[in-house]
Scaffold this active site. Structure first.
Site, PDB file in Angstrom:
ATOM      1  N   LYS A   1       0.844  -1.190   0.000  1.00 30.15           N
ATOM      2  CA  LYS A   1       0.000   0.000   0.000  1.00 30.15           C
ATOM      3  C   LYS A   1       0.880   1.242   0.000  1.00 30.15           C
ATOM      4  CE  LYS A   1      -4.216   1.669   2.260  1.00 30.15           C
ATOM      5  NZ  LYS A   1      -5.232   1.339   3.281  1.00 30.15           N
TER       6      LYS A   1
ATOM      7  N   GLU B   1     -19.198  -5.542  10.079  1.00 28.78           N
ATOM      8  CA  GLU B   1     -20.154  -4.811  10.907  1.00 28.78           C
ATOM      9  C   GLU B   1     -21.175  -5.733  11.573  1.00 28.78           C
ATOM     10  OE1 GLU B   1     -18.449  -2.012   7.917  1.00 28.78           O
ATOM     11  OE2 GLU B   1     -19.388  -3.996   7.786  1.00 28.78           O
TER      12      GLU B   1
ATOM     13  N   ARG C   1     -25.285  -2.065   7.156  1.00 26.78           N
ATOM     14  CA  ARG C   1     -24.904  -3.427   6.782  1.00 26.78           C
ATOM     15  C   ARG C   1     -25.215  -4.427   7.884  1.00 26.78           C
ATOM     16  NH1 ARG C   1     -19.582  -2.923   3.211  1.00 26.78           N
ATOM     17  NH2 ARG C   1     -19.630  -5.138   3.586  1.00 26.78           N
TER      18      ARG C   1
END
Length: 644
Positions: A285, A372, A400
């Protein structure tokens, strides 16, 4: 911020078909130019930087090998897509990212045929790609579907649900796992890359198919044992046993920054008859930009910055604290006071402020990844055992886990505390991240207490109130951005559940405000008072239970009443309307109006512009009151009261 880089090869690329005209030997140069262009573009617009830098080579290789847009490419999470946008006809607009009227910071179907599926929330790509692949299969079309899933998206259960069903797609489905945090495999080297090329090659696949035919002629127990032996032997070397068990042919781990190696592997995969196939690519990243690679968050999200130094333009500093920081400080105070208070987030520790909480209370702060649903039920289990969990999840992400909020928390009346950051409109992140619906979806639930903070002091008070509220679930919503600059008290106040407060008293007009529109309500009251209309302003504090006594009084003692909230229809205003209807107050001639977010998905823009477009600033309140009074003789300054 700096001069644009020289990109002679990239300048020849308008669409992926132009990439496919290049020689393979030119692809590394194209990748470097693409990376430089992305860094330059994001330095002027802000946005997600580190994730896109990590997939530059993947972007080039995928578009070189596959026939996009006929082959459907889905990025997950969509904020990895900036390099993809540059090479799919949108380079001329790339510096408008996340601005009003500009490019979305995520993939968006309405924006380009090269964005077949919008993905701003994570872990949806494999399910969507499976849908595209099966559709082509049913229609006897040749196109493949390629899902690039990474940046933590594999931590969500939905990805595995899709993988468990993926065998239906056959070789029309290719999944590329962008493993950019080393969470699955160790760093790759020459041996592992060699093995990846080997197991993706036609020779190996052909040999494997011959072996499969031989296995098929063996007695069933022997066939099963032989097949498992082959899979587990390869899995021990390459780490793919899990994916094999889910029905994928596993290739990897591979070096996600070796564009020529990626092309070779993708060509093998493209031509393979086995499928579905998963390629495990290890990337870095922030790759190729020193400040991003060395930063703790890899420059995941940035404001405008100087390319040479990497210094971000965060403004002059000072000013009111961010609501997120106020929440974190308030929660830390509660954790210091009560050892049973714990904190949970779903892969957003810095976004919710829990990174600071974790520093102080590492044993009582939990980041469960992009999960979640798990976060909510995990919190329910903690609450059932007598702990006091705070579940800090963005309003839009809590959607969600709605079934878990209903089934695991509300029905059992467990005292889970929901801290919903990014409530209301969120500016550059647009409609996918706007917290527009939490009031509507939570206020329908029995046992739920729902609060909205009007300012930073109220937020601290509400966190304290929730910590002490053990008789059922509770939630507080607060926006992205900074508070009003109010002095924070030495100690927070415990609020009485379901009771609001009168901010200013009047006689003719009542403005019932929920949340941070209170400042605009006060400005509107000043404007109305200047026109001779005596105005009451109430900070209702609670969307559920609403302060029925206060609502009755305001509705029966004022000629006009206006509710205002930063949520969609079905929230606070609906609660007030229901009370007025049930008690016959509307029949008595009450002029009651509700102000809320419009019934549209609003695109990205500056928050002040978004709220102006939504009709929720002070002049709109005044206009609503005047229309209710049928007073058209008073001109309203459309710019007055706008948020700076």
């Amino acid at each position: 911020m700096s001069e644009r880089p020289a990109t002679p090869l990239l300048d020849q690329i308008q669409y992926p078909s132009d990439i496919r005209k290049l020689q393979k030997a030119q692809l590394p140069q194209l990748a470097e130019e693409l990376r430089s262009e992305m860094i330059s573009a994001v330095s002027t617009s802000g946005g997600h930087l580190g994730s896109g830098l990590g997939v530059v080579e993947l972007t080039v290789a995928i578009h070189y090998v596959f026939d996009t847009p006929d082959d459907k490419l889905i990025w997950d999470v969509g904020h990895q897509c900036y390099p993809h946008k540059i090479v799919t006809g949108r380079r001329d607009r790339i510096r408008t990212l996340r601005q009003g009227g500009g490019l979305s910071g995520f993939t968006k179907r309405a924006e380009s045929e090269y964005d077949p599926f919008g993905a701003a929330h994570s872990s949806t790509s494999i399910s969507a790609a499976l849908g595209f692949a099966i559709s082509n299969k049913l229609a006897n079309k040749p196109g493949r579907a390629i899902a690039v899933i990474g940046d933590g998206a594999m931590s969500a259960g939905m990805a595995y649900e899709a993988m468990n069903n993926a065998h239906e797609a056959g070789n029309r489905l290719v999944v590329i796992l962008n493993d950019n945090d080393m969470s699955i495999a160790p760093p790759v080297g020459g041996l592992s890359h060699y093995l990846a090329r080997l197991v993706s090659s036609g020779k190996y696949l052909k040999t494997r198919e011959i072996a499969r035919r031989v296995f098929g002629r063996l007695p069933k127990p022997v066939e099963k044992a032989a097949r498992k032996a082959e899979e587990y032997a390869r899995g021990m070397v390459t780490g793919g046993t899990l994916f094999e068990e889910l029905g994928f042919y596993y290739v990897g781990p591979v070096d996600g920054h070796d564009v020529l190696g990626l092309v070779e592997i993708l060509e093998n995969v493209r031509d393979a008859k086995d499928g579905p196939i998963l390629i495990h690519a290890v990337t870095v990243k922030g790759k190729g930009y020193g400040p991003a690679e060395s930063a703790a968050d890899k420059y995941h999200g940035v404001v405008k910055f100087d390319v040479v130094s990497g210094k971000q333009d965060k403004g002059p500093g000072g000013g009111p604290p961010a609501y997120t920081a106020v929440f974190a400080d308030a929660l830390k105070a509660e954790m210091e006071r009560d050892e049973k208070v714990v904190a949970i987030t779903a892969a957003m520790p810095s976004g919710t402020g829990l990174d600071k909480v974790e520093q102080a209370f590492p044993d009582r702060t939990f980041d469960v990844g992009i999960a979640e649903q798990h976060a909510v039920t995990f919190a329910a289990g903690l609450a059932a055992q007598g702990h006091r969990p705070f579940c800090a999840i963005y309003s839009t992400f809590l959607q969600r886990a709605y079934d878990q909020v209903v089934h695991d928390v509300a029905i059992q009346n467990l005292p889970v505390r929901f801290a919903m950051d990014r409530a209301g409109l969120v500016g550059a992140d647009g409609c996918t991240h706007a917290g527009a619906f939490d009031l509507a979806y939570l206020c329908t639930l029995p046992n739920m207490v729902v609060m909205a903070a009007a300012d930073e002091v109220e937020l601290a008070n509400m966190v304290h109130t929730m910590a002490l509220h053990d008789s059922g679930p509770s939630a507080v919503r607060y926006p992205r951005g900074n508070g009003r600059g109010l002095a924070m008290p030495a100690s927070p106040q415990r609020l009485e559940i379901g009771k609001g407060r009168i901010v200013r008293e009047g006689k003719k007009v009542a403005i019932l405000s929920l949340g941070t529109r209170l400042e605009e309500a006060e400005k509107a009251a000043d404007m109305l008072e200047a026109k001779g209309l005596s105005t009451t302003v109430a900070d209702m504090r609670f969307a559920k239970p609403i302060d029925e006594e206060m609502v009755r009084k305001l509705l029966t003692t004022h000629e006009v009443a206006v509710t205002i909230e930063e949520g969609a229809i079905g929230g606070f205003g609906a609660q007030v309307l229901t009370l007025a209807s049930d008690e016959g107050l509307i029949d008595a001639g009450l002029k009651l109006r509700t102000m809320r977010l419009p019934d549209i998905f609003q695109d990205q823009d500056a928050p002040a512009k978004q709220y102006d477009d939504a009709g929720l600033n002070a002049p709109h309140i005044v206009e609503t009151v005047l229309k209710a009074l049928r007073r058209n003789d008073i001109a309203v300054d459309a710019d007055a009261g706008a948020i700076a």
